[in-house]
Design an enzyme around this catalytic site. Structure first.
Site, mmCIF file in Angstrom:
data_model
loop_
_atom_site.group_PDB
_atom_site.id
_atom_site.type_symbol
_atom_site.label_atom_id
_atom_site.label_comp_id
_atom_site.label_asym_id
_atom_site.label_seq_id
_atom_site.Cartn_x
_atom_site.Cartn_y
_atom_site.Cartn_z
ATOM 1 N N TRP A 151 0.859 -1.188 0.000
ATOM 2 C CA TRP A 151 0.000 0.000 0.000
ATOM 3 C C TRP A 151 0.896 1.239 0.000
ATOM 4 O O TRP A 151 1.864 1.291 0.747
ATOM 5 C CB TRP A 151 -0.889 -0.010 1.244
ATOM 6 C CG TRP A 151 -1.950 1.038 1.212
ATOM 7 C CD1 TRP A 151 -1.915 2.250 1.834
ATOM 8 C CD2 TRP A 151 -3.188 0.976 0.512
ATOM 9 N NE1 TRP A 151 -3.058 2.948 1.569
ATOM 10 C CE2 TRP A 151 -3.871 2.184 0.747
ATOM 11 C CE3 TRP A 151 -3.787 0.014 -0.306
ATOM 12 C CZ2 TRP A 151 -5.124 2.459 0.218
ATOM 13 C CZ3 TRP A 151 -5.031 0.282 -0.829
ATOM 14 C CH2 TRP A 151 -5.679 1.494 -0.571
ATOM 15 N N SER B 64 -0.087 -1.931 5.551
ATOM 16 C CA SER B 64 0.689 -1.742 6.780
ATOM 17 C C SER B 64 0.123 -2.547 7.945
ATOM 18 O O SER B 64 0.876 -2.988 8.808
ATOM 19 C CB SER B 64 0.750 -0.252 7.132
ATOM 20 O OG SER B 64 1.526 0.439 6.193
ATOM 21 N N GLU C 38 -0.989 -5.476 7.902
ATOM 22 C CA GLU C 38 -0.487 -6.849 7.766
ATOM 23 C C GLU C 38 0.966 -6.998 8.206
ATOM 24 O O GLU C 38 1.469 -8.117 8.340
ATOM 25 C CB GLU C 38 -0.674 -7.336 6.322
ATOM 26 C CG GLU C 38 -2.122 -7.568 5.941
ATOM 27 C CD GLU C 38 -2.913 -6.280 5.683
ATOM 28 O OE1 GLU C 38 -4.142 -6.312 5.886
ATOM 29 O OE2 GLU C 38 -2.314 -5.259 5.295
ATOM 30 N N THR D 271 -11.070 10.625 7.303
ATOM 31 C CA THR D 271 -11.771 9.862 8.340
ATOM 32 C C THR D 271 -10.818 9.526 9.482
ATOM 33 O O THR D 271 -9.618 9.776 9.409
ATOM 34 C CB THR D 271 -12.338 8.546 7.760
ATOM 35 O OG1 THR D 271 -11.234 7.693 7.426
ATOM 36 C CG2 THR D 271 -13.190 8.813 6.529
ATOM 37 N N HIS E 2 -9.992 6.617 10.306
ATOM 38 C CA HIS E 2 -9.317 5.358 9.958
ATOM 39 C C HIS E 2 -7.804 5.469 10.137
ATOM 40 O O HIS E 2 -7.160 4.564 10.647
ATOM 41 C CB HIS E 2 -9.682 4.997 8.514
ATOM 42 C CG HIS E 2 -9.204 3.669 8.068
ATOM 43 N ND1 HIS E 2 -9.698 2.482 8.576
ATOM 44 C CD2 HIS E 2 -8.279 3.328 7.145
ATOM 45 C CE1 HIS E 2 -9.093 1.472 7.988
ATOM 46 N NE2 HIS E 2 -8.222 1.956 7.113
ATOM 47 N N PHE F 245 10.477 -0.241 13.525
ATOM 48 C CA PHE F 245 9.267 0.424 13.028
ATOM 49 C C PHE F 245 9.654 1.453 11.967
ATOM 50 O O PHE F 245 10.175 2.520 12.282
ATOM 51 C CB PHE F 245 8.575 1.108 14.216
ATOM 52 C CG PHE F 245 7.225 1.678 13.906
ATOM 53 C CD1 PHE F 245 6.103 0.875 13.906
ATOM 54 C CD2 PHE F 245 7.077 3.032 13.650
ATOM 55 C CE1 PHE F 245 4.846 1.406 13.654
ATOM 56 C CE2 PHE F 245 5.826 3.583 13.392
ATOM 57 C CZ PHE F 245 4.710 2.765 13.399
ATOM 58 N N ARG G 31 10.172 12.363 3.437
ATOM 59 C CA ARG G 31 10.760 11.467 4.440
ATOM 60 C C ARG G 31 11.218 10.129 3.854
ATOM 61 O O ARG G 31 11.744 9.282 4.568
ATOM 62 C CB ARG G 31 9.744 11.227 5.554
ATOM 63 C CG ARG G 31 9.368 12.530 6.262
ATOM 64 C CD ARG G 31 8.284 12.336 7.288
ATOM 65 N NE ARG G 31 8.817 11.588 8.421
ATOM 66 C CZ ARG G 31 8.092 10.721 9.134
ATOM 67 N NH1 ARG G 31 6.834 10.494 8.843
ATOM 68 N NH2 ARG G 31 8.642 10.094 10.145
#
Length: 160
Positions: free
Chosen positions: A28, A62, A64, A92, A94, A119, A133
C-alpha cells in the site's frame, strides 16, 4: 552502572557478526514504501551485509506488517526485522486507528520475541511529507531504520 557500547559502522565488525535481516514491505502506497525499502536495502549492502543475508517479504498493507512480523519472529532466526509501511491521513478517523494499532502491534512483537522489530512506518499528513521522508528533503527513514537494525542486532549479540 554498565553503559551500552556505541556501535560504529565498521564493515569488518558487521561482517564478522554474520548478521541476518528480514525486511517486510507493505504494498500500500508502494511509491513511498519502495523508496524506503531501497534506502534500507542499500544501507545494508553499503554496511557490508551480504545480499543472501537479507530476506524480503511483501504484504498488502501496513496492518499486515503485524502478523507477518510475528510469524517471521516466531519461525525464523533473524537478528532484526524491519517493517516498512506508509499511512497518509485522509478525511476519516481510519488513519488514527491504523497508526495506533500498527505501532502497538509492532511494540507487542518486540516485547514477546527476542528479536528487534524496527518500526519504519511513515504516518504522514499528506503525500508530500511522505516523499520528503522517503528520500526527499528530510532524508530517507529507510536508511535510518537499517542503521537502527544493525545497531540493535549488534546490541542483541553483545547482551547474550
Amino acid at each position: 552502572m554498565k553503559t551500552c557500547p556505541i556501535y560504529s559502522f565498521d564493515k569488518k565488525k558487521i561482517k564478522d557478526a554474520n548478521l541476518k535481516f528480514a525486511i517486510i514491505v507493505s504494498l500500500w502506497n508502494k511509491e513511498i514504501t519502495s523508496r524506503l525499502y531501497k534506502g534500507a536495502y542499500e544501507t545494508f549492502i553499503q554496511s557490508g551485509i551480504l545480499k543472501d543475508k537479507i530476506q524480503t517479504w511483501e504484504v498488502p498493507g501496513s496492518y499486515e506488517l503485524i502478523y507477518s512480523a510475528k510469524k517471521i519472529a516466531h519461525c525464523y532466526n533473524y537478528d532484526s526485522i524491519i517493517t516498512i509501511g506508509s499511512l497518509i491521513q485522509g478525511e476519516t478517523h481510519h488513519f488514527e486507528y491504523l497508526c495506533q494499532s500498527i505501532s502497538q502491534g509492532i511494540k507487542d512483537i518486540n516485547i514477546k520475541y527476542d528479536v528487534p522489530v524496527i518500526f519504519c512506518v511513515l504516518t504522514d499528513r499528506n503525500i508530500q511529507q511522505s516523499f520528503d521522508r522517503s528520500g526527499g528533503k528530510n532524508g530517507n527513514k529507510g536508511v535510518e531504520c537499517a542503521k537502527t537494525a544493525i545497531y540493535m542486532s549488534l546490541f542483541r549479540k553483545d547482551i547474550k
